[in-house]
Structure formats: C-alpha cells, structure tokens
Design an enzyme around this catalytic site. Structure first.
Site, short mmCIF file in Angstrom:
data_model
loop_
_atom_site.label_atom_id
_atom_site.label_comp_id
_atom_site.label_asym_id
_atom_site.label_seq_id
_atom_site.Cartn_x
_atom_site.Cartn_y
_atom_site.Cartn_z
N PRO A 68 0.80 -1.23 0.00
CG PRO A 68 -0.17 -1.15 2.10
CD PRO A 68 0.50 -2.08 1.15
CG ASN A 69 -0.24 4.36 1.26
OD1 ASN A 69 -1.18 4.95 0.72
ND2 ASN A 69 -0.33 3.82 2.44
NE ARG A 123 4.16 6.73 1.24
CZ ARG A 123 4.32 5.53 1.78
NH1 ARG A 123 4.71 4.49 1.03
NH2 ARG A 123 4.09 5.34 3.06
CE1 TYR A 179 8.85 5.36 2.61
CE2 TYR A 179 7.30 7.16 2.91
CZ TYR A 179 7.82 5.95 3.32
OH TYR A 179 7.30 5.32 4.42
CG ASN A 184 8.29 -1.85 0.39
OD1 ASN A 184 7.71 -1.89 1.47
ND2 ASN A 184 8.90 -0.77 -0.05
CB ALA A 224 1.52 0.39 6.61
CG HIS A 269 5.16 -1.73 10.25
ND1 HIS A 269 6.50 -2.02 10.27
CD2 HIS A 269 5.00 -0.73 9.35
CE1 HIS A 269 7.13 -1.20 9.43
NE2 HIS A 269 6.23 -0.42 8.85
CG ASP A 295 -0.46 -16.93 9.09
OD1 ASP A 295 0.57 -16.95 9.79
OD2 ASP A 295 -1.61 -16.92 9.58
CD GLU A 302 10.87 -7.02 6.49
OE1 GLU A 302 11.15 -8.06 7.10
OE2 GLU A 302 10.58 -5.94 7.06
CG HIS A 331 11.05 -1.85 4.67
ND1 HIS A 331 9.67 -1.87 4.58
CD2 HIS A 331 11.39 -2.96 5.38
CE1 HIS A 331 9.21 -2.93 5.22
NE2 HIS A 331 10.24 -3.61 5.72
CG LEU A 332 11.49 2.55 -1.20
CD1 LEU A 332 10.19 3.27 -1.49
CD2 LEU A 332 12.45 2.68 -2.38
CB SER A 333 12.33 4.75 4.74
OG SER A 333 11.42 3.84 5.33
NE ARG A 374 10.18 6.55 8.30
CZ ARG A 374 9.20 6.33 7.41
NH1 ARG A 374 9.29 5.30 6.57
NH2 ARG A 374 8.14 7.13 7.36
NE ARG A 417 7.12 4.89 9.58
CZ ARG A 417 6.00 4.96 8.86
NH1 ARG A 417 5.65 3.96 8.08
NH2 ARG A 417 5.23 6.03 8.91
C1 DQA Z 1 8.14 1.34 3.72
C2 DQA Z 1 8.22 1.62 5.22
C3 DQA Z 1 6.88 1.36 5.88
O1 DQA Z 1 6.98 1.63 7.28
C4 DQA Z 1 5.82 2.26 5.29
O2 DQA Z 1 4.56 1.99 5.86
C5 DQA Z 1 5.76 2.19 3.82
C6 DQA Z 1 7.02 2.14 3.07
C7 DQA Z 1 9.45 1.69 3.00
O3 DQA Z 1 9.59 1.27 1.85
O4 DQA Z 1 10.31 2.38 3.55
O5 DQA Z 1 4.71 2.27 3.20
O6 DQA Z 1 7.89 -0.04 3.53
#
Ligand code: DQA
Length: 145
Positions: A9-10, A17, A22, A74, A77, A80, A87, A98, A100-102, A107, A111
C-alpha cells in the site's frame, strides 16, 4: 530465473508521498529501475503493486503454484501488522527478501516491528531504490532453502 516483486500500500504514491522520506522519484521510475537491473542480472521479473492485503495474499499463493525462484516484498505498512501476509509467506520455500526504501529501524517505533521478518530469508532497507537491487542480488546468489 523468475522473480516476483510485490509492492504494498501507498507505494504507487512514490514521488507524491513524503518526499523527504521516500524521495521524489515516481513509482513508474521504481518499476523501470527494477526492470533494468533485473534484465542486467538475467532475472525475468514481474513487478506488482496493490493497496489491498487480500490481493497481496493471493499473489503470494500464485507465486507458490507457479514456481518462482524468489520473492521481493515491500509490504509497506502491512509489514508491521499483517499476520495474513506473514502466514502466506510462511508457505513459501523459495528465498523471500523483505524490502523497505526507508531506514525503518531509525523511524517511528511501530516501524521497527516487522511481523514478516521471521518468515523472510533476508531484509534490505534504508537504501532507497538500491534496497531492491540488494534484494534481487541476494536472490540471484541464494541457494534454494
Ligand atoms: C516502507 C516503510 C513502511 O513503514 C511504510 O509503511 C511504507 C514504506 C518503505 O519502503 O520504507 O509504506 O515499507
């Protein structure tokens, strides 16, 4: 070698965003980056994005039945708190990374918790687009679990 990349998501809102976190490159730039580096590594990649937990679970099941060699996820959210995605990942025997960009470990506290970490083979985070590059390299070099 066939790898699926799932973005949660997002992530389609990259470039719009929180650019301070990001960056200002768009989601289409991320897809182009992943496709270019995958091609360079000889990986046949399928990149997908969804804002819906169940759709992500369905794609993980599809990956199981279609015999991919690895998954880069990725989960945004959902990382978390989604036990449904955890599962689903636990079903897989291929390498799962797994991403993550950030830098999620530096943070907000929520997270720092990943409910999928234990069912993943590796984690790559905090390097922007290069987190995906590291993940694909890991899969490229991985032995089958
Ligand atoms: C994220 C980090 C997550 O905490 C956040 O909810 C995201 C992006 C990242 O790529 O840094 O949507 O997965």
């Amino acid at each position: 070698m066939r790898v699926m990349v799932i973005n949660g998501p997002n992530l389609n809102m990259l470039g719009y965003r929180e650019p301070a976190v990001y960056g200002d490159r768009k989601y289409t730039d991320l897809c182009a980056f992943i496709e270019t580096i995958s091609c360079d590594m000889g990986i046949d990649v399928l990149v997908r994005q969804s804002n819906h937990e169940g759709e992500i679970v369905d794609w993980i099941h599809e990956l199981y039945f279609e015999h991919y060699d690895g998954l880069v996820i990725n989960a945004g959210a959902y990382t978390h708190y989604s036990y449904a995605i955890r599962d689903a990942l636990a079903i897989l025997s291929c390498p799962v990374v797994e991403v993550h960009l950030s830098d999620v470990m530096n943070r907000e506290d929520f997270r720092k918790i990943s409910v999928i970490e234990e069912v993943c083979t590796a984690r790559c985070f905090g390097k922007g687009f290069d987190s995906y590059k590291d993940a694909l390299l890991f899969i490229k070099n991985a032995e089958v679990k």
